[in-house]
Design an enzyme around this catalytic site. Structure first.
Site, mmCIF file in Angstrom:
data_model
loop_
_atom_site.group_PDB
_atom_site.id
_atom_site.type_symbol
_atom_site.label_atom_id
_atom_site.label_comp_id
_atom_site.label_asym_id
_atom_site.label_seq_id
_atom_site.Cartn_x
_atom_site.Cartn_y
_atom_site.Cartn_z
ATOM 1 C CG ASP A 196 -8.111 1.697 -4.129
ATOM 2 O OD1 ASP A 196 -7.634 0.762 -3.447
ATOM 3 O OD2 ASP A 196 -7.418 2.432 -4.862
ATOM 4 C CG HIS A 238 1.178 -2.002 -3.927
ATOM 5 N ND1 HIS A 238 0.663 -2.166 -2.665
ATOM 6 C CD2 HIS A 238 0.093 -1.935 -4.769
ATOM 7 C CE1 HIS A 238 -0.662 -2.226 -2.735
ATOM 8 N NE2 HIS A 238 -1.042 -2.064 -3.984
ATOM 9 C CD GLU A 241 -4.612 -4.672 -2.251
ATOM 10 O OE1 GLU A 241 -3.681 -4.023 -1.739
ATOM 11 O OE2 GLU A 241 -5.402 -4.174 -3.059
ATOM 12 C CG HIS A 248 -2.169 -6.433 -5.122
ATOM 13 N ND1 HIS A 248 -3.131 -6.432 -6.104
ATOM 14 C CD2 HIS A 248 -2.133 -5.177 -4.626
ATOM 15 C CE1 HIS A 248 -3.641 -5.209 -6.198
ATOM 16 N NE2 HIS A 248 -3.057 -4.426 -5.315
ATOM 17 C CE1 TYR A 273 -7.085 -5.850 -9.011
ATOM 18 C CE2 TYR A 273 -4.941 -6.935 -9.003
ATOM 19 C CZ TYR A 273 -5.703 -5.782 -9.033
ATOM 20 O OH TYR A 273 -5.084 -4.562 -9.115
ATOM 21 C CG ASN A 296 -2.321 0.658 0.737
ATOM 22 O OD1 ASN A 296 -2.343 1.830 0.394
ATOM 23 N ND2 ASN A 296 -3.405 -0.109 0.736
ATOM 24 N NE ARG A 297 -2.089 5.006 -3.438
ATOM 25 C CZ ARG A 297 -2.973 4.039 -3.746
ATOM 26 N NH1 ARG A 297 -3.573 3.359 -2.789
ATOM 27 N NH2 ARG A 297 -3.246 3.774 -4.994
ATOM 28 C CD GLN A 355 -6.621 -0.452 0.057
ATOM 29 O OE1 GLN A 355 -6.261 -0.216 1.200
ATOM 30 N NE2 GLN A 355 -6.960 0.500 -0.788
HETATM 31 C C1 G6D Z 1 -3.976 -1.323 -4.778
HETATM 32 O O1 G6D Z 1 -5.018 0.346 -3.400
HETATM 33 C C2 G6D Z 1 -4.294 0.119 -4.581
HETATM 34 C C3 G6D Z 1 -4.988 0.678 -5.767
HETATM 35 O O2 G6D Z 1 -5.192 2.052 -5.607
HETATM 36 C C4 G6D Z 1 -4.158 0.405 -6.990
HETATM 37 O O3 G6D Z 1 -4.693 0.991 -8.096
HETATM 38 C C5 G6D Z 1 -4.000 -1.084 -7.151
HETATM 39 O O4 G6D Z 1 -3.351 -1.596 -6.023
HETATM 40 C C6 G6D Z 1 -3.249 -1.458 -8.384
HETATM 41 O O5 G6D Z 1 -5.004 -2.128 -4.504
#
Ligand code: G6D
Length: 325
Positions: A228, A88, A290, A158, A160, A62-63, A262
């Site tokens: 998100d 990430h 996530e 991560h 999906y 994450n950020r 997330q």
């Molecule tokens: C993560 O939270 C982020 C998203 O904002 C991003 O776009 C994605 O990864 C690729 O889930």
């Protein structure tokens, strides 16, 4: 060795060395094969993608706001890759590196990575590993990161999911055991204190159809074109999240020792795929769930710590338990 595949009676799981990624989870149901996760056709597509499909992201998932944090009194500036933030692991994170297969069997594999990133600005020499284990319908993933010097590490997987194997996830039902969520600024950085979900579209505790949440006119949903957001997990004995595809009856439980999930509903996925000429997924073709540290914990001590040092490595286990109809 570019990949390794694990097998059980129910599932085949393809792990790519690039990014230690969970690239395919193929279920054999009623004679047909269904891939339950989004992945890439090849590593060229994976390397060019900005969507981290199934990748192991880190050192810090994450950020980190503005790519900046203070560790033991010293401020560090990281390389940024997302609207001024570090996302990430930044431009040269774990997901961009080829990992080494150090143990491989039919139902378990361990991959390792030695990581330094002087240009990226994160201190330390990291020794990271991930072990994937498949038993019947259950896939577990244990992450570990050690460092000789104090630094930050809190990676996560991560993936999906699309339990239908195609189309969008609008008809999937998601439940997350979280009474609080973090709202975000325009750059997706969490702002303010956690918000109680009760009475909002973010109350996923009882299970909600994703399309209904995504169609809400809540300003946070509108701004993210869906979800998100980091959901802060409540203590409890059950799974942290449950995803169901009512049409097929397939179900996924996620069990984790991490404090948040997330939920990212995959806006713009098709743009990424089209840009690559890669695997074509529609927008909202998968939902990322996530299990990770709370976003921007590096700057938000109220959420805990992502600091590691020689005596305190990072270690975490998340389990994915599928019910295949
Ligand atoms: C993560 O939270 C982020 C998203 O904002 C991003 O776009 C994605 O990864 C690729 O889930």
């Amino acid at each position: 060795m570019l990949s390794h595949t694990l097998h059980s009676e129910a599932l085949s799981v393809e792990i790519r060395m690039l990014g230690a990624a969970l690239n395919r989870v193929v279920a054999r149901t009623a004679g047909a094969e269904v891939d339950l996760v989004l992945g890439h056709a090849d590593d060229a597509d994976r390397a060019a993608s900005t969507y981290y499909l199934g990748a192991l992201v880190g050192p810090v998932a994450n950020r980190i706001a503005n790519g900046r944090f203070t560790l033991d009194g010293v401020t560090h500036q990281l390389a940024t890759n997302d609207r001024g933030n570090t996302l990430h692991g930044g431009p040269d994170g774990f997901s961009t590196r080829p990992w080494t297969l150090i143990e491989a069997g039919p139902d378990a594999a361990t991959l390792a990575l030695g990581w330094t990133d002087p240009a990226g600005g994160l201190p330390g020499h990291l020794a990271a590993s991930v072990t994937y284990r498949l038993r019947g319908n259950e896939l577990s993933q244990t992450l570990a990161v050690a460092s000789d010097t104090p630094t930050l590490a809190a990676p996560c997987l991560h993936p999906y999911f699309n339990l239908a194997g195609s189309g969008t996830i609008r008809d999937h039902v998601v439940a997350v055991r979280a009474g609080r969520v973090l709202f975000t600024a325009a750059t997706s950085i969490p702002t303010g204190p956690p918000v109680e979900v009760a009475g909002t579209p973010f109350d996923l505790r009882g299970g909600v159809r994703l399309g209904d949440v995504m169609d809400s006119d809540h300003p946070q949903v509108a701004a993210a074109s869906g979800l998100d957001h980091a959901f802060l997990l409540d203590p409890g004995d059950g799974p942290a999240a449950v995803l169901t595809d009512p049409a097929s009856g397939r179900r996924l439980e996620i069990w984790t020792d991490q404090p948040s999930i997330q939920v990212f509903t995959g806006v713009d996925l098709s743009t990424d795929a089209a840009g690559l000429g890669g695997v074509p997924y529609p927008d909202f073709g998968g939902v990322a769930l996530e299990a990770q540290q709370v976003p921007d914990t590096a700057n938000r001590t109220e959420f805990g710590s992502v600091r590691i040092d020689a005596e305190h490595p990072f270690r975490s286990t998340t389990r994915y338990v599928f019910t295949l109809a």
